[in-house]
Design a protein around this motif. Structure first.
Motif, PDB file in Angstrom:
ATOM      1  N   LEU A 161       0.828  -1.203   0.000  1.00 40.88           N
ATOM      2  CA  LEU A 161       0.000   0.000   0.000  1.00 40.88           C
ATOM      3  C   LEU A 161       0.866   1.259   0.000  1.00 40.88           C
ATOM      4  N   LEU A 162       1.907   1.256   0.803  1.00 43.97           N
ATOM      5  CA  LEU A 162       2.782   2.422   0.909  1.00 43.97           C
ATOM      6  C   LEU A 162       3.524   2.708  -0.394  1.00 43.97           C
ATOM      7  N   SER A 163       3.715   1.681  -1.207  1.00 46.44           N
ATOM      8  CA  SER A 163       4.474   1.840  -2.450  1.00 46.44           C
ATOM      9  C   SER A 163       3.607   2.215  -3.649  1.00 46.44           C
ATOM     10  N   LYS A 164       2.290   2.138  -3.478  1.00 48.24           N
ATOM     11  CA  LYS A 164       1.413   2.424  -4.619  1.00 48.24           C
ATOM     12  C   LYS A 164       1.238   3.925  -4.823  1.00 48.24           C
ATOM     13  N   PRO A 165       1.009   4.356  -6.066  1.00 45.16           N
ATOM     14  CA  PRO A 165       0.699   5.772  -6.314  1.00 45.16           C
ATOM     15  C   PRO A 165      -0.602   6.159  -5.607  1.00 45.16           C
ATOM     16  N   ARG A 166      -0.649   7.357  -5.078  1.00 43.26           N
ATOM     17  CA  ARG A 166      -1.859   7.826  -4.409  1.00 43.26           C
ATOM     18  C   ARG A 166      -2.913   8.235  -5.445  1.00 43.26           C
ATOM     19  N   PRO A 167      -4.192   7.970  -5.179  1.00 49.59           N
ATOM     20  CA  PRO A 167      -5.244   8.467  -6.075  1.00 49.59           C
ATOM     21  C   PRO A 167      -5.294   9.988  -6.016  1.00 49.59           C
ATOM     22  N   ALA A 168      -5.814  10.583  -7.060  1.00 45.98           N
ATOM     23  CA  ALA A 168      -5.859  12.047  -7.133  1.00 45.98           C
ATOM     24  C   ALA A 168      -6.670  12.644  -5.986  1.00 45.98           C
ATOM     25  N   THR A 169      -7.731  11.956  -5.587  1.00 43.05           N
ATOM     26  CA  THR A 169      -8.553  12.396  -4.465  1.00 43.05           C
ATOM     27  C   THR A 169      -8.891  11.182  -3.607  1.00 43.05           C
ATOM     28  N   PRO A 170      -9.175  11.364  -2.307  1.00 43.14           N
ATOM     29  CA  PRO A 170      -9.565  10.225  -1.475  1.00 43.14           C
ATOM     30  C   PRO A 170     -10.767   9.474  -2.041  1.00 43.14           C
ATOM     31  N   GLY A 171     -11.711  10.203  -2.610  1.00 41.45           N
ATOM     32  CA  GLY A 171     -12.907   9.568  -3.134  1.00 41.45           C
ATOM     33  C   GLY A 171     -12.622   8.537  -4.200  1.00 41.45           C
ATOM     34  N   GLU A 172     -11.552   8.739  -4.977  1.00 43.49           N
ATOM     35  CA  GLU A 172     -11.202   7.793  -6.038  1.00 43.49           C
ATOM     36  C   GLU A 172     -10.627   6.487  -5.494  1.00 43.49           C
ATOM     37  N   GLY A 173     -10.202   6.515  -4.223  1.00 44.45           N
ATOM     38  CA  GLY A 173      -9.578   5.314  -3.674  1.00 44.45           C
ATOM     39  C   GLY A 173     -10.386   4.579  -2.640  1.00 44.45           C
ATOM     40  N   PHE A 174     -11.505   5.161  -2.217  1.00 42.50           N
ATOM     41  CA  PHE A 174     -12.252   4.551  -1.113  1.00 42.50           C
ATOM     42  C   PHE A 174     -12.760   3.144  -1.418  1.00 42.50           C
TER      43      PHE A 174
ATOM     44  N   LYS B 147     -12.432  -2.385   0.260  1.00 40.41           N
ATOM     45  CA  LYS B 147     -12.369  -3.809  -0.063  1.00 40.41           C
ATOM     46  C   LYS B 147     -11.156  -4.459   0.604  1.00 40.41           C
ATOM     47  N   LEU B 148     -10.021  -3.771   0.547  1.00 37.69           N
ATOM     48  CA  LEU B 148      -8.803  -4.285   1.176  1.00 37.69           C
ATOM     49  C   LEU B 148      -8.982  -4.393   2.687  1.00 37.69           C
ATOM     50  N   SER B 149      -9.514  -3.343   3.290  1.00 37.81           N
ATOM     51  CA  SER B 149      -9.711  -3.324   4.738  1.00 37.81           C
ATOM     52  C   SER B 149     -10.683  -4.413   5.183  1.00 37.81           C
ATOM     53  N   ALA B 150     -11.813  -4.521   4.489  1.00 31.57           N
ATOM     54  CA  ALA B 150     -12.825  -5.515   4.858  1.00 31.57           C
ATOM     55  C   ALA B 150     -12.282  -6.928   4.735  1.00 31.57           C
ATOM     56  N   GLY B 151     -11.475  -7.161   3.693  1.00 33.39           N
ATOM     57  CA  GLY B 151     -10.895  -8.482   3.499  1.00 33.39           C
ATOM     58  C   GLY B 151      -9.996  -8.884   4.654  1.00 33.39           C
ATOM     59  N   PHE B 152      -9.227  -7.915   5.171  1.00 32.14           N
ATOM     60  CA  PHE B 152      -8.337  -8.237   6.286  1.00 32.14           C
ATOM     61  C   PHE B 152      -9.092  -8.371   7.597  1.00 32.14           C
ATOM     62  N   PHE B 153     -10.142  -7.584   7.791  1.00 29.31           N
ATOM     63  CA  PHE B 153     -10.953  -7.755   8.996  1.00 29.31           C
ATOM     64  C   PHE B 153     -11.544  -9.161   9.061  1.00 29.31           C
ATOM     65  N   ALA B 154     -11.931  -9.696   7.898  1.00 31.16           N
ATOM     66  CA  ALA B 154     -12.564 -11.015   7.850  1.00 31.16           C
ATOM     67  C   ALA B 154     -11.563 -12.154   7.750  1.00 31.16           C
ATOM     68  N   SER B 155     -10.280 -11.847   7.522  1.00 24.99           N
ATOM     69  CA  SER B 155      -9.281 -12.888   7.306  1.00 24.99           C
ATOM     70  C   SER B 155      -8.959 -13.639   8.591  1.00 24.99           C
ATOM     71  N   GLU B 156      -8.321 -14.784   8.434  1.00 19.47           N
ATOM     72  CA  GLU B 156      -7.895 -15.577   9.596  1.00 19.47           C
ATOM     73  C   GLU B 156      -6.954 -14.773  10.478  1.00 19.47           C
ATOM     74  N   GLU B 157      -6.031 -14.053   9.842  1.00 17.67           N
ATOM     75  CA  GLU B 157      -5.076 -13.255  10.607  1.00 17.67           C
ATOM     76  C   GLU B 157      -5.782 -12.114  11.347  1.00 17.67           C
ATOM     77  N   GLY B 158      -6.686 -11.445  10.653  1.00 15.84           N
ATOM     78  CA  GLY B 158      -7.418 -10.349  11.277  1.00 15.84           C
ATOM     79  C   GLY B 158      -8.263 -10.816  12.437  1.00 15.84           C
ATOM     80  N   GLN B 159      -8.941 -11.939  12.276  1.00 16.23           N
ATOM     81  CA  GLN B 159      -9.783 -12.462  13.347  1.00 16.23           C
ATOM     82  C   GLN B 159      -8.942 -12.910  14.549  1.00 16.23           C
TER      83      GLN B 159
END
Length: 257
Positions: free
Chosen positions: A209-222, A227-239
């Motif tokens: 994530l830190l290495s990726k180009p930033r979207p022009a506005t936050p709205g373009e990346g939400f 999706k990334l955040s939700a996937g980790f919350f539901a993952s085995e590691e996150g749980q």
């Protein structure tokens, strides 16, 4: 058989990769490059390794390319064609990488420092982008260094080749901290301990994530970030992490003390 120039050790989930070629100030000779790349591959592939520490023996961290080998060599045989792989291995490592400097770095050595996630040096360490002073260009290392440095400092230091100290290296973003020599081990250990508390998959994804180009506005990346955040919350590691927090215990990925 030539003596080993890079040592590899794993203790408690930390892989320590040590440059050990003090006779030429740990210059990036063909043998050192080969052994360093092999050690990085080994650390990246080992599930038991949580954090990588890149350090050195002798008074100099790394003097850059081995100019004795480069003298008289053609454009296809100067090491610059192999060095990008090493910088990429450091930059894209799914495990956090910490650079530990008890002495100076120059040119390609600074490129490696910039490619790590966290860099700590002693107050006495010095740095210089010395390429222009021998008629070459800091081209390859610019890809790891420029994202770290503020623009004014980059122009000044790339163009002049002037030497700068560890205090300034912290100020312009090359180092995370500069400490007294007797505090270096403790400062690196502090960072290693903090990094080992993170979930392995979460750390790898956060590095990406830190290495990726930033979207022009936050709205373009939400959408993608949700999706990334939700996937980790539901993952085995996150749980596991959430459960450990609720049970006031350490998650199962934290190495035993």
């Amino acid at each position: 058989m030539a003596d080993e120039l890079v040592h590899y050790d794993v203790v408690g989930g930390t892989a320590t990769i040590t440059l050990d070629s003090p006779h030429n100030r740990n210059a990036l000779s063909a043998q050192l490059r080969r052994e360093l790349s092999e050690s990085l591959d080994k650390a990246r592939a080992d599930d038991a390794v949580r954090v990588i520490v890149l350090t050195h023996t002798g008074p100099v961290f790394c003097a850059g390319m081995d100019l004795k080998e480069a003298r008289g060599a053609g454009a296809g045989n100067q090491g610059v064609n192999e060095f990008p792989k090493i910088l990429d291995q450091l930059w894209t490592s799914p495990k956090p990488v910490v650079a530990k400097l008890a002495g100076p770095a120059r040119a390609g050595g600074i490129g490696m420092v910039a490619a790590t996630d966290i860099a700590v040096a002693v107050h006495e360490a010095t740095f210089a982008f010395s390429e222009v002073r021998i008629g070459v260009v800091p081209a390859v290392i610019s890809l790891t260094v420029l994202p770290r440095l503020n623009a004014r400092a980059a122009h000044e230091l790339f163009l002049t080749g002037d030497t700068f100290d560890a205090k300034r290296a912290v100020e312009i973003g090359l180092l995370n901290s500069a400490v007294a020599a007797d505090e270096l081990d403790g400062e690196v250990a502090r960072y290693v301990k903090a990094l080992a508390l993170g979930g392995p998959k979460a750390l790898a994804a956060t590095k990406e994530l830190l290495s990726k180009p930033r979207p022009a506005t936050p709205g373009e990346g939400f959408e993608a970030m949700n999706k990334l955040s939700a996937g980790f919350f539901a993952s085995e590691e996150g749980q596991e992490g959430i459960t450990a927090f609720a049970q006031k215990r350490k998650p199962n990925w934290v190495p035993e003390a």
